[in-house]
Enzyme design. Structure first.
Site, PDB file in Angstrom:
ATOM      1  N   GLU A   8      54.782   3.923 -44.601  1.00 18.86           N
ATOM      2  CA  GLU A   8      56.107   4.277 -44.083  1.00 18.86           C
ATOM      3  C   GLU A   8      55.926   5.351 -43.024  1.00 18.86           C
ATOM      4  OE1 GLU A   8      59.745   3.493 -46.872  1.00 18.86           O
ATOM      5  OE2 GLU A   8      59.720   5.608 -46.314  1.00 18.86           O
ATOM      6  N   SER A  30      63.501  10.803 -46.884  1.00 23.37           N
ATOM      7  CA  SER A  30      62.801  10.487 -48.127  1.00 23.37           C
ATOM      8  C   SER A  30      63.232  11.452 -49.215  1.00 23.37           C
ATOM      9  CB  SER A  30      61.293  10.650 -47.955  1.00 23.37           C
ATOM     10  OG  SER A  30      60.807   9.758 -47.013  1.00 23.37           O
ATOM     11  N   TYR A  45      57.206   6.759 -39.003  1.00 22.66           N
ATOM     12  CA  TYR A  45      58.249   6.666 -37.973  1.00 22.66           C
ATOM     13  C   TYR A  45      57.966   7.624 -36.846  1.00 22.66           C
ATOM     14  CZ  TYR A  45      60.680   3.832 -41.299  1.00 22.66           C
ATOM     15  OH  TYR A  45      60.982   2.836 -42.157  1.00 22.66           O
TER      16      TYR A  45
END
Ligand code: FAD
Ligand code: NAP
Length: 294
Positions: free
Chosen positions: A292, A75, A294
């Site tokens: 978002e 990011s 992960y």
């Protein structure tokens, strides 16, 4: 239409960035497992919006495929104008990743995060992107309240988003709910405290290994640790009404496990505060929930 930069640089023609600074932002005493870097890279020609990610191509060959290492996404951790304000840099916030081989029990460092964490000023780094069209703050942000939930390096996109919100005159309620293992590894803590000069900013940290979840019966967490979802529930009197408002944007970024935890807490708060149906589903239908993990 909004101009969202997309894949200005690709694997076949990557941007040759140059590291300007690579600073550890957690205390050395916390060891390699808590090694997080703020990496400032000269990236002329790269335009991006916070919430987007860039690709990093580490050197070397993947022993599993015999092919060059593939890119990893990180990011963007800066505002669009970059940390130097000239639109010619990008910053990343990278944690040194470790994983255990289930077959041998051996521990390995992740290829790209290790490469990034060990970069020195002056080193070249190959970048691609930016990518990501959805995890962005919409142009009508001045009419919106905003709640950011982050765990660990999931803070990266919110650093740039918060800078831009305040610089561009956001005056409605803006929350940052941030989960970290220890208080002294609260990434960018000083910077977020400086934002408290904006009377609309609320900053709350959930320090998992130093604080206790006050409502483990309602929001179960391992060893009654204080997680972001436990903090959300503990502060439901303030956060519930904000989350329920149709104009509030809600963002989650970080560890995969936080999604389920936050959603369960949101549903519980919604029910307790009079929602007829699922608050998460309503947020989705109102297109104001951005995830978002992960
Ligand atoms: P890798 O070497 O790629 O290892 C990753 C995993 O692959 C290991 O945990 C293991 O499960 C498996 N693996 C690797 N090698 C083997 C092997 N030989 N045999 C079996 N299994 C193996 N991270 C950040 O720190 N900051 C960010 O801002 C950030 N942003 C992201 C944004 C997006 C959109 C995405 C998708 C991910 C982001 N990440 C971020 C995570 C980042 O992309 C990398 O996944 C992370 O740094 C780990 O990469 P690595 O090369 O160090 O690890
Ligand atoms: P970390 O330090 O391991 O964890 C941060 C905090 O989250 C800790 O306090 C941890 O508590 C807590 N936590 C663990 N499980 C949780 C759960 N189920 N619910 C809520 N909180 C939980 O974080 P990190 O090492 O920086 O890892 C961050 C992750 O985010 C990485 O996987 C990275 O790839 C990802 N990431 C994604 C993006 C993106 O998608 N754009 C951007 C940046 C980072 P304990 O450790 O005490 O249990």
């Amino acid at each position: 239409m909004r101009d969202i930069p997309n894949n200005l640089f690709r694997v076949k023609s990557p941007l040759r960035g140059r590291v300007l600074e690579n600073r550890r932002i957690t205390p050395e005493a916390r060891g390699v497992k808590n090694d997080v870097r703020h990496t400032l890279i000269a990236s002329p020609g790269l335009r991006y919006i916070p919430g987007q990610s860039v690709g990093v191509i580490p050197p070397g060959v993947d022993p599993r495929t015999g092919k060059p290492e593939s890119l990893r996404l990180y990011s963007v951790a800066s505002a669009a104008k970059g940390d130097l304000g000239d639109g010619r840099t990008v910053s990343l916030c990278v944690v040194r990743h470790f994983w255990k081989d289930p077959a041998t029990g051996e521990e390995h460092a992740g290829v790209c995060s290790e490469y990034l964490c060990d970069l020195k000023a002056g080193d070249e780094v190959l970048l691609t992107g930016p990518v990501g069209m959805h995890f962005l703050v919409p142009e009508d942000f001045r009419e919106r309240d905003v709640v950011f939930f982050a765990t660990g390096t999931g803070i990266a996109p919110f650093r740039g988003m918060l800078q831009e919100l305040f610089e561009r005159g956001h005056r409605r309620e803006a929350w940052l709910v941030f989960g970290v293992p220890y208080r002294d590894v609260t990434l960018y803590d000083e910077e977020f405290r400086r934002h408290l000069e904006h009377p609309n900013f609320r900053y709350a940290t959930a320090v998992s290994r130093e604080e206790t979840n006050p409502n483990p019966d309602r929001i179960p967490t391992p060893n009654q640790k204080m997680y972001v979802q436990a903090l959300l529930y503990a502060r439901r009197a303030e956060l519930g009404p904000v989350l329920r408002r149709p104009r509030t944007l809600v963002y989650l970024c970080g560890l995969k496990g936080m999604e389920k935890g936050i959603f369960e807490a949101v549903e519980l708060v919604g029910r307790e505060q009079g929602e007829a149906g699922s608050l998460v589903e309503r947020m989705k239908a109102e297109r104001r929930l951005f995830v978002e993990v992960y």
